[in-house]
Design a protein around this motif. Structure first.
Motif, mmCIF file in Angstrom:
data_model
loop_
_atom_site.group_PDB
_atom_site.id
_atom_site.type_symbol
_atom_site.label_atom_id
_atom_site.label_comp_id
_atom_site.label_asym_id
_atom_site.label_seq_id
_atom_site.Cartn_x
_atom_site.Cartn_y
_atom_site.Cartn_z
ATOM 1 N N ASN A 63 0.333 -0.265 2.848
ATOM 2 C CA ASN A 63 0.915 0.988 3.024
ATOM 3 C C ASN A 63 1.061 1.424 4.467
ATOM 4 O O ASN A 63 2.113 2.013 4.987
ATOM 5 N N TYR A 69 4.025 3.155 -18.379
ATOM 6 C CA TYR A 69 4.465 2.562 -17.177
ATOM 7 C C TYR A 69 5.912 2.269 -17.122
ATOM 8 O O TYR A 69 6.673 1.474 -16.922
ATOM 9 N N GLN A 90 7.622 -3.026 1.355
ATOM 10 C CA GLN A 90 7.918 -1.678 1.317
ATOM 11 C C GLN A 90 9.065 -1.539 1.139
ATOM 12 O O GLN A 90 9.961 -2.277 1.588
ATOM 13 N N TRP A 100 7.176 1.053 -3.244
ATOM 14 C CA TRP A 100 6.842 -0.376 -3.236
ATOM 15 C C TRP A 100 8.204 -0.977 -3.807
ATOM 16 O O TRP A 100 8.791 -0.511 -4.791
ATOM 17 N N GLU A 103 3.039 1.320 -6.684
ATOM 18 C CA GLU A 103 3.532 2.810 -6.081
ATOM 19 C C GLU A 103 5.086 2.755 -5.882
ATOM 20 O O GLU A 103 5.685 1.845 -5.722
ATOM 21 N N PRO A 104 5.619 4.050 -6.129
ATOM 22 C CA PRO A 104 6.963 4.269 -6.009
ATOM 23 C C PRO A 104 7.717 3.751 -4.905
ATOM 24 O O PRO A 104 8.695 3.238 -5.036
ATOM 25 N N SER A 148 -7.806 4.621 -11.082
ATOM 26 C CA SER A 148 -6.899 3.512 -11.097
ATOM 27 C C SER A 148 -5.752 4.163 -11.968
ATOM 28 O O SER A 148 -5.395 3.441 -13.210
ATOM 29 N N SER A 205 7.393 1.562 -13.992
ATOM 30 C CA SER A 205 6.892 0.370 -13.157
ATOM 31 C C SER A 205 8.092 -0.788 -12.635
ATOM 32 O O SER A 205 8.802 -0.949 -13.532
ATOM 33 N N VAL A 257 -0.134 -0.951 -11.310
ATOM 34 C CA VAL A 257 -0.583 -0.379 -10.160
ATOM 35 C C VAL A 257 0.367 0.066 -9.058
ATOM 36 O O VAL A 257 0.066 0.438 -7.931
ATOM 37 N N GLU A 311 -4.773 -1.596 -0.865
ATOM 38 C CA GLU A 311 -3.276 -1.155 -1.024
ATOM 39 C C GLU A 311 -3.131 -0.167 0.466
ATOM 40 O O GLU A 311 -1.930 -0.457 0.847
ATOM 41 N N ASP A 312 -3.994 0.494 0.961
ATOM 42 C CA ASP A 312 -3.859 1.315 2.054
ATOM 43 C C ASP A 312 -3.416 0.340 3.161
ATOM 44 O O ASP A 312 -2.630 0.834 3.996
ATOM 45 N N CYS A 322 -7.252 7.057 -15.668
ATOM 46 C CA CYS A 322 -7.228 8.029 -14.594
ATOM 47 C C CYS A 322 -8.599 8.966 -15.044
ATOM 48 O O CYS A 322 -9.097 8.957 -16.093
#
Length: 328
Positions: free
Chosen positions: A159, A226, A101, A177, A174-175, A17, A229, A172, A155-156, A22
């Motif tokens: 995505n 972050y 997205q 988003w 992602e770039p 995560s 973020s 959490v 999340e998948d 990590c």
């Protein structure tokens, strides 16, 4: 500092995560916000950690049962107070955002009406789900909502386009988003099992020492892990309109101010940090405007050119709000 004790503490470790924690098992190196925070606490307490890996749905029940001693990132609630112990100080804040997205241009930050009827999958009974329901009511927005157990909200799926929106913490994101709305925030804690009051006492002492010496420790650590973020990666509508009206942008720069900006004497072209910055801005925000550089010898010449509207912008310019106000 004086060590309080030397004991082994079982810590719930959220597998895979990043950047919060990590590393998904003992074979992988560990780092991240919570991992570094735990190590800082250990420098005061003398604790050694035994990591127990899992997701929230696995680890929180283990904390309640006393199978682990500590779990990071637990938001306070009256119900949870009856199940686990909370220390005196939080370990940080979680901010909850509603994401789409970045390619979904029809949904616009700050305009709740643009998400009316969109689909979303929510975790049943979670704190941020309840925050979203309250936010939807306050903003008179209706979403097509399906609910699942927390660990089944993937999340998948978001995505891959199965759902239009995703509700998540900034830690959490992602770039790809796009943060549309800030739904709320909550302090998060290193929660302690009810059966470990001695660990809670040592944690309180350690945090008190830490925040006496470093009052901004959590915020500085958060910035470290972050810093990207919930940063928007697309232009607002009014910004896109501005570039649409400015298909050619002239940037005034100094003729000899290496490494920031300078003229290549052989080619007559602009070089330096400014060209790197502008290229990356154009690529990041998909700007198609033509960029032209115009050279000046002094800062006074730069500001005069801007005042006369010979150029669209100048570089470099010191952030001095008083000077900016005085010169318009």
């Amino acid at each position: 500092c004086q060590l309080v004790s030397a004991r082994t503490v079982k810590v719930g470790y959220f597998r895979d995560s990043p950047p919060f924690m990590c590393g998904k098992d003992e074979s992988e190196p560990k780092n991240g916000y919570a991992y570094e925070y735990l190590q800082k606490i250990a420098s005061y307490t003398g604790w050694e950690y035994e990591y127990v890996y899992g997701d929230w749905g696995e680890l929180y029940p283990m904390l309640v049962k006393g199978d682990i001693d500590i779990l990071p990132a637990v938001s306070y609630s009256v119900q949870r107070k009856t199940e686990v112990n909370f220390p005196l100080y939080p370990m940080g804040d979680e901010t909850y955002y509603l994401y789409c997205q970045a390619s979904r241009k029809e949904m616009i930050a700050g305009k709740p009406e643009t998400i009316e009827g969109k689909t979303i999958n929510l975790g049943t009974g979670t704190y941020h789900t309840e925050l979203l329901r309250q936010w939807l009511k306050e903003n008179n927005v209706h979403l097509n909502i399906t609910e699942d157990y927390f660990s089944d909200v993937l999340e998948d799926d978001f995505n891959k386009g199965k759902y239009d929106l995703f509700l998540s913490m900034d830690n959490v994101a992602e770039p790809g988003w796009e943060p549309l709305f800030r739904i709320g925030k909550s302090e998060i804690y290193l929660a302690v099992a009810k059966g470990a009051p001695d660990i809670l006492e040592e944690l309180d002492i350690a945090q008190s020492r830490l925040f006496t010496l470093f009052p901004n420790y959590s915020s500085l650590l958060w910035t470290k892990w972050y810093k990207t973020s919930s940063v928007s990666k697309r232009l607002a509508n009014y910004e896109a309109d501005w570039f649409g009206r400015h298909q050619k942008i002239t940037i005034g720069i100094l003729r000899d101010d290496s490494p920031f900006c300078f003229m290549n004497e052989k080619t007559g072209e602009a070089e330096g940090l400014v060209t790197f910055i502008i290229k990356n801005l154009k690529d990041t925000y998909n700007v198609t405007s033509e960029i032209e550089y115009k050279f000046y010898d002094t800062f006074s010449d730069l500001f005069l050119a801007l005042a006369k509207k010979e150029v669209t912008a100048i570089f470099p310019a010191i952030i001095d709000y008083a000077n900016a106000e005085e010169n318009g």
